[in-house]
Scaffold this motif. Structure first.
Motif, PDB file in Angstrom:
ATOM      1  N   ASP A  58       0.831  -1.200   0.000  1.00 43.47           N
ATOM      2  CA  ASP A  58       0.000   0.000   0.000  1.00 43.47           C
ATOM      3  C   ASP A  58       0.869   1.255   0.000  1.00 43.47           C
ATOM      4  O   ASP A  58       0.591   2.219  -0.733  1.00 43.47           O
ATOM      5  N   THR A  59       1.929   1.249   0.790  1.00 45.64           N
ATOM      6  CA  THR A  59       2.850   2.394   0.825  1.00 45.64           C
ATOM      7  C   THR A  59       3.504   2.593  -0.533  1.00 45.64           C
ATOM      8  O   THR A  59       3.607   3.724  -1.026  1.00 45.64           O
ATOM      9  N   ASP A  60       3.919   1.501  -1.166  1.00 47.13           N
ATOM     10  CA  ASP A  60       4.548   1.587  -2.478  1.00 47.13           C
ATOM     11  C   ASP A  60       3.563   2.116  -3.519  1.00 47.13           C
ATOM     12  O   ASP A  60       3.912   2.940  -4.366  1.00 47.13           O
ATOM     13  N   ARG A  61       2.307   1.666  -3.442  1.00 43.26           N
ATOM     14  CA  ARG A  61       1.301   2.129  -4.395  1.00 43.26           C
ATOM     15  C   ARG A  61       1.034   3.615  -4.217  1.00 43.26           C
ATOM     16  O   ARG A  61       0.935   4.360  -5.193  1.00 43.26           O
ATOM     17  N   ARG A  62       0.929   4.072  -2.970  1.00 39.75           N
ATOM     18  CA  ARG A  62       0.718   5.499  -2.725  1.00 39.75           C
ATOM     19  C   ARG A  62       1.883   6.319  -3.256  1.00 39.75           C
ATOM     20  O   ARG A  62       1.700   7.391  -3.826  1.00 39.75           O
ATOM     21  N   ARG A  63       3.093   5.817  -3.076  1.00 39.27           N
ATOM     22  CA  ARG A  63       4.272   6.537  -3.556  1.00 39.27           C
ATOM     23  C   ARG A  63       4.254   6.630  -5.082  1.00 39.27           C
ATOM     24  O   ARG A  63       4.534   7.678  -5.665  1.00 39.27           O
ATOM     25  N   ARG A  64       3.908   5.521  -5.749  1.00 44.48           N
ATOM     26  CA  ARG A  64       3.852   5.546  -7.212  1.00 44.48           C
ATOM     27  C   ARG A  64       2.747   6.463  -7.718  1.00 44.48           C
ATOM     28  O   ARG A  64       2.939   7.185  -8.695  1.00 44.48           O
ATOM     29  N   TYR A 123       3.879  10.013  -7.343  1.00 45.56           N
ATOM     30  CA  TYR A 123       4.874  10.345  -8.364  1.00 45.56           C
ATOM     31  C   TYR A 123       4.199  10.621  -9.701  1.00 45.56           C
ATOM     32  O   TYR A 123       4.544  11.566 -10.399  1.00 45.56           O
ATOM     33  N   ARG A 124       3.213   9.801 -10.048  1.00 42.56           N
ATOM     34  CA  ARG A 124       2.507  10.010 -11.316  1.00 42.56           C
ATOM     35  C   ARG A 124       1.735  11.326 -11.299  1.00 42.56           C
ATOM     36  O   ARG A 124       1.637  12.004 -12.315  1.00 42.56           O
ATOM     37  N   ALA A 125       1.178  11.681 -10.148  1.00 40.08           N
ATOM     38  CA  ALA A 125       0.400  12.914 -10.055  1.00 40.08           C
ATOM     39  C   ALA A 125       1.295  14.138 -10.240  1.00 40.08           C
ATOM     40  O   ALA A 125       0.884  15.133 -10.821  1.00 40.08           O
ATOM     41  N   THR A 126       2.528  14.071  -9.756  1.00 45.04           N
ATOM     42  CA  THR A 126       3.426  15.226  -9.882  1.00 45.04           C
ATOM     43  C   THR A 126       4.118  15.264 -11.231  1.00 45.04           C
ATOM     44  O   THR A 126       4.566  16.314 -11.654  1.00 45.04           O
ATOM     45  N   SER A 127       4.193  14.132 -11.922  1.00 50.80           N
ATOM     46  CA  SER A 127       4.922  14.113 -13.183  1.00 50.80           C
ATOM     47  C   SER A 127       4.006  14.282 -14.397  1.00 50.80           C
ATOM     48  O   SER A 127       4.466  14.207 -15.520  1.00 50.80           O
ATOM     49  N   ALA A 128       2.703  14.509 -14.186  1.00 52.63           N
ATOM     50  CA  ALA A 128       1.779  14.684 -15.310  1.00 52.63           C
ATOM     51  C   ALA A 128       2.038  16.036 -15.980  1.00 52.63           C
ATOM     52  O   ALA A 128       2.315  17.025 -15.303  1.00 52.63           O
ATOM     53  N   PRO A 129       1.933  16.095 -17.271  1.00 51.51           N
ATOM     54  CA  PRO A 129       2.072  17.382 -17.969  1.00 51.51           C
ATOM     55  C   PRO A 129       1.015  18.381 -17.497  1.00 51.51           C
ATOM     56  O   PRO A 129      -0.045  17.986 -17.033  1.00 51.51           O
ATOM     57  N   ALA A 130       1.291  19.657 -17.662  1.00 50.90           N
ATOM     58  CA  ALA A 130       0.387  20.718 -17.155  1.00 50.90           C
ATOM     59  C   ALA A 130      -0.987  20.604 -17.825  1.00 50.90           C
ATOM     60  O   ALA A 130      -2.011  20.802 -17.175  1.00 50.90           O
ATOM     61  N   ARG A 131      -1.024  20.303 -19.107  1.00 45.49           N
ATOM     62  CA  ARG A 131      -2.288  20.226 -19.823  1.00 45.49           C
ATOM     63  C   ARG A 131      -3.148  19.067 -19.255  1.00 45.49           C
ATOM     64  O   ARG A 131      -4.342  19.214 -19.031  1.00 45.49           O
ATOM     65  N   THR A 132      -2.506  17.937 -19.005  1.00 45.61           N
ATOM     66  CA  THR A 132      -3.208  16.781 -18.440  1.00 45.61           C
ATOM     67  C   THR A 132      -3.661  17.088 -17.022  1.00 45.61           C
ATOM     68  O   THR A 132      -4.781  16.761 -16.639  1.00 45.61           O
ATOM     69  N   ALA A 133      -2.813  17.733 -16.255  1.00 46.33           N
ATOM     70  CA  ALA A 133      -3.171  18.077 -14.880  1.00 46.33           C
ATOM     71  C   ALA A 133      -4.348  19.050 -14.851  1.00 46.33           C
ATOM     72  O   ALA A 133      -5.244  18.933 -14.004  1.00 46.33           O
ATOM     73  N   ALA A 134      -4.401  20.004 -15.798  1.00 41.85           N
ATOM     74  CA  ALA A 134      -5.509  20.952 -15.858  1.00 41.85           C
ATOM     75  C   ALA A 134      -6.799  20.224 -16.240  1.00 41.85           C
ATOM     76  O   ALA A 134      -7.867  20.532 -15.732  1.00 41.85           O
ATOM     77  N   ARG A 135      -6.691  19.235 -17.126  1.00 41.85           N
ATOM     78  CA  ARG A 135      -7.870  18.488 -17.533  1.00 41.85           C
ATOM     79  C   ARG A 135      -8.392  17.649 -16.373  1.00 41.85           C
ATOM     80  O   ARG A 135      -9.591  17.523 -16.177  1.00 41.85           O
ATOM     81  N   ILE A 136      -7.496  17.079 -15.564  1.00 43.65           N
ATOM     82  CA  ILE A 136      -7.886  16.279 -14.417  1.00 43.65           C
ATOM     83  C   ILE A 136      -8.547  17.171 -13.359  1.00 43.65           C
ATOM     84  O   ILE A 136      -9.540  16.794 -12.757  1.00 43.65           O
ATOM     85  N   ALA A 137      -8.033  18.392 -13.174  1.00 44.49           N
ATOM     86  CA  ALA A 137      -8.560  19.289 -12.132  1.00 44.49           C
ATOM     87  C   ALA A 137      -9.954  19.800 -12.474  1.00 44.49           C
ATOM     88  O   ALA A 137     -10.745  20.065 -11.590  1.00 44.49           O
TER      89      ALA A 137
END
Length: 56
Positions: free
Chosen positions: A32-38, A41-55
């Motif tokens: 569970d800790t490893d999954r949360r970490r991954r 990491y994916r949430a911070t490494s998403a491109p700005a356009r993808t992050a804006a679409r998710i938000a």
């Protein structure tokens, strides 16, 4: 004599069961800790356009 053997077998069974439950619990916690970490990491490494679409 027979009662002693039966009690010893039951005690060993309970001990093994408890130890196995502890090992499985630890493995689940680590996974569970490893999954949360991954996921973090994916949430911070998403491109700005993808992050804006998710938000939105």
């Amino acid at each position: 004599m027979v009662l002693t053997i039966v009690l010893a077998v039951l005690a060993a069974w309970v001990l093994v069961s408890v130890l196995l439950a502890l090992v499985i619990g630890r493995a689940v916690k680590l996974a569970d800790t490893d999954r949360r970490r991954r996921m973090a990491y994916r949430a911070t490494s998403a491109p700005a356009r993808t992050a804006a679409r998710i938000a939105s």
